[in-house]
Scaffold this active site. Structure first.
Site, PDB file in Angstrom:
ATOM      1  CB  SER A 135      -1.006   0.060   1.236  1.00  0.00           C
ATOM      2  OG  SER A 135      -2.026   0.858   1.212  1.00  0.00           O
ATOM      3  CG  ASP A 165      -6.450  -2.744  -4.488  1.00  0.00           C
ATOM      4  OD1 ASP A 165      -7.136  -2.098  -3.906  1.00  0.00           O
ATOM      5  OD2 ASP A 165      -4.983  -2.804  -4.454  1.00  0.00           O
ATOM      6  CG  HIS A 184      -5.515  -2.213  -0.576  1.00  0.00           C
ATOM      7  ND1 HIS A 184      -4.828  -1.701  -1.654  1.00  0.00           N
ATOM      8  CD2 HIS A 184      -5.102  -1.567   0.548  1.00  0.00           C
ATOM      9  CE1 HIS A 184      -3.982  -0.959  -1.284  1.00  0.00           C
ATOM     10  NE2 HIS A 184      -3.847  -0.505  -0.192  1.00  0.00           N
TER      11      HIS A 184
END
Lengths: 267, 384
Positions: free
Chosen positions: A95, A217, A245
């Site tokens: 991320s 995602d 995610h």
């Protein structure tokens, strides 16, 4: 202050083996990697850590100015690399940590041998000619969302936490503690994460890099992952069947395989 | 209470809870009537088609991915997460969500059971709380600003420098204290050949203490200008505080330097002893001229005063106990440490020496008390 304490650095595996540094993204802490990182301990020096302000890092080290940009987190990361005397380490960032790793690699090109970016996004907000997936107003909505949840949590949890200040290990057992953060720090990190624009950094990365993209995602859509791979000079793009995610939690085996293949390709 | 059952509220919601079942990837596989009703959607739009997160606000979707799912996967259960469900007509419904991850025989995620609570009322109540909290924070900041301004106005830095004597003063507010403190410093000309300097500490904190401090400080300055000398000034201040109860039991040290003879006269009312640092860098505590705190005099006990000859290069330090007070040692040990510190910084220019003294941690790291100091230096030989 000792950098290892500041960032709650955890080391496993062989200290003489090549190093893998796992960095967690927006939301929780280094335990995001607990289903993936152990698979590498037999052949690597496995390093995980908490960004300042998260998990069990030293909250007093949070500096609104330093940690007001990804550069501050990248500098923290480089200090961890330095403190552990890591050489030719491979960075694995999930991320927003993907772009923290990119910033660190641009700041100090010698720090890492290669970068593995899991669900990366260089910019979350749409811009002319670029689709990040969010509008600025939607990011404001996230801040409201954080606020709404912290109010409920802090009311329920503060007495428990406060009552056990001398036994911090109890905090680990608290519901939701794995993603619990000081609300002001969480808000600051949310702003840094979702208002950042790292697109200009991508072409400056000299190392081989891997982009791991999942299916559906909601935070870093495939077009964004493709954008990252297209703008990194030496990149490999791997698309997982896993959805969402957080493949490091929802599909650890597939994530591990993708990392293994990338590490093998480095020779 | 009559014991009879209340009639059901016919206008209220039939249920507060709705139920959903999700596949491990988040797709809705079952939704009850309550959820369909709340979300304003048909079963065919949702079941087998839509991920739960697609019904959330954008902020909620991010939160879902970055907090909710990781927590669910790590803990198997998440409770009390606030989301906004976006209805078919674009309006939103505030909900609280509980979710449980069900695993199959091999431990693989099988389905997610979700309970959704209508939290409209609760959310508006929470927003009220949030507003109240923000208002309180804003009020606190404003109060802090007022307090700081007030204190600053009372403690204008008195860098009163004559040809013969230079003075530096420093004030440090207490750490994390909203309230103003009661410490003061002051330096002023008493007459053409005398410089007066005081440092003191009013008991307590807050506006009350700060007001009392301002009054005592001003009174002392006015009384000093009569030229009666330190012990007589303290005696007059004793009389003055009868009209200012908050100032009772203040401690202070008042000193005068004769700019012609370079004689120091001083009197300490229950206050830490001044430090005299000689030109050669040796330091001594000035234990003369001691008596009880302001207003706390006893019949037959007079205010006394001490005297010390000064030389060019000598420095005198007046300070409050915030500089050295700790509960795990005696006051005398603290005073000795102040004297040592004053000797250590003697080689520095006066302003830097004052800064260093203020920065020296002779007390706890988180200094609770506010702190004042006044450092004066004799620059020239006595006239004539």
């Amino acid at each position: 202050m000792d950098v290892r304490d500041r960032n709650r650095v955890t080391e496993d595996g062989s200290s003489s083996a090549p190093a893998l540094v796992f960095a967690h993204g927006f939301g929780c802490d280094q335990r995001m990697w607990r289903l993936v990182a152990p698979a590498f301990e037999d052949r690597y020096r496995v390093v995980t850590f908490d960004h300042v302000g998260f998990g069990r890092s030293d909250l007093s080290a949070f500096d609104p100015e330093r940690h007001g940009s990804l550069q501050g987190y990248a500098d923290d990361l480089l200090e961890v690399v330095d403190a552990l005397d890591l050489h030719d380490a491979v960075f694995v960032g999930h991320s927003v940590a993907a772009m923290i790793g990119v910033r660190a690699a641009v700041t100090d090109p010698g720090a890492f041998r290669a970068l593995a970016l899991v669900c990366p996004s260089p910019r979350y907000i749409d811009a002319p000619g670029y689709t990040g997936g969010f509008t600025e107003a939607e990011i404001d909505g996230l801040l409201d969302q954080l606020d709404a949840n912290y109010l409920g949590w802090s009311a329920a949890m503060a007495p428990v936490i406060m009552g056990n200040a001398d036994r911090p290990e109890l905090g680990d057992e608290l519901t939701n503690s794995f993603c619990r953060t000081d609300p002001r720090i969480a808000e600051a990190f949310a702003r840094v994460t979702f208002l950042s624009d790292s697109r200009a950094d991508l072409p400056l990365v000299e190392q081989p890099s891997l982009v791991i993209q999942t299916t559906n995602d909601a935070i870093a859509p495939e077009a964004v992952g493709r954008y990252v791979a297209d703008h990194l000079p030496q990149s490999t793009f791997t698309r997982l069947a896993a959805t969402g995610h957080c493949p490091n939690l929802s599909a650890p085996a597939e994530t591990t395989d993708a990392l293994e293949a990338f590490l093998a390709s480095l020779g | 209470m009559t014991g009879s059952a209340e009639p059901a509220d016919a206008t209220g919601p039939t249920t507060q809870w709705a139920q959903l079942v999700l596949a491990p990837d988040g797709t809705i596989t079952a939704a009850d009537d309550a959820f369909l009703h709340w979300s304003g959607r048909e079963a065919a739009e949702l079941v087998g088609v839509a991920p739960f997160s697609s019904l959330l606000s954008a902020g909620g979707r991010i939160y879902h991915e970055t907090h909710f799912l990781p927590l669910l996967l790590m803990q198997g259960e998440v409770r009390d997460v606030a989301f906004d469900v976006v209805r078919a007509d674009g309006t939103t419904l505030a909900v609280l969500v509980h979710a449980t991850l069900r695993r199959g025989p091999a431990g693989e995620p099988e389905r997610i059971d979700v309970s959704v609570l209508d939290a409209t009322v609760r959310r508006s109540y929470e927003r009220e709380l949030q507003r109240a909290r923000r208002d309180a924070e804003a009020a606190e900041q404003q109060l802090r600003r007022i307090a700081e301004t007030f204190q600053r106005s009372l403690l204008e830095r008195a860098e009163l420098t004559t040809d013969v004597v230079a003075v530096e003063t420093r004030y440090r507010p207490a750490v994390d204290e909203l309230e103003v403190g009661g410490d003061w410093h002051d330096a002023f000309p008493v007459d053409d050949r005398t410089l007066g300097a005081s440092v003191g500490d009013v008991v307590g904190k807050g506006i009350d203490a700060a007001c009392a401090m301002g009054q005592v400080r001003s009174a002392m300055r006015a009384l000093a200008r009569t030229g009666s000398g330190p012990s007589a000034v303290l005696h007059e201040v004793d009389r003055f505080v009868r009209t200012v109860p908050s100032a009772f039991a203040s401690t202070t040290v008042y000193a005068e330097v004769d700019l012609v003879t370079l004689e120091l006269r001083y009197a300490a009312a229950g206050h830490p002893p001044p430090v005299l640092v000689h030109a050669d860098g040796t330091a001594e505590l000035l234990w003369g001229g001691r008596s009880t705190p302001i207003g706390a005099t006893l019949p037959g006990l007079d205010r006394t005063e001490g005297r010390a000859p000064l030389q060019p290069g000598d420095r005198v330090l007046l300070y409050t106990d915030g500089l050295c007070e700790r509960h795990d040692r005696t006051p005398d040990e603290g005073f000795d440490l102040v004297a040592e510190a004053a000797a250590r910084v003697h080689g520095l220019p006066l302003g830097q020496a004052a800064d260093q003294l203020m920065a020296t941690r002779l007390t706890y790291d988180d200094v609770r008390d506010d702190t004042c100091l006044l450092l004066l230096e004799v620059r020239r030989p006595a006239a004539g």
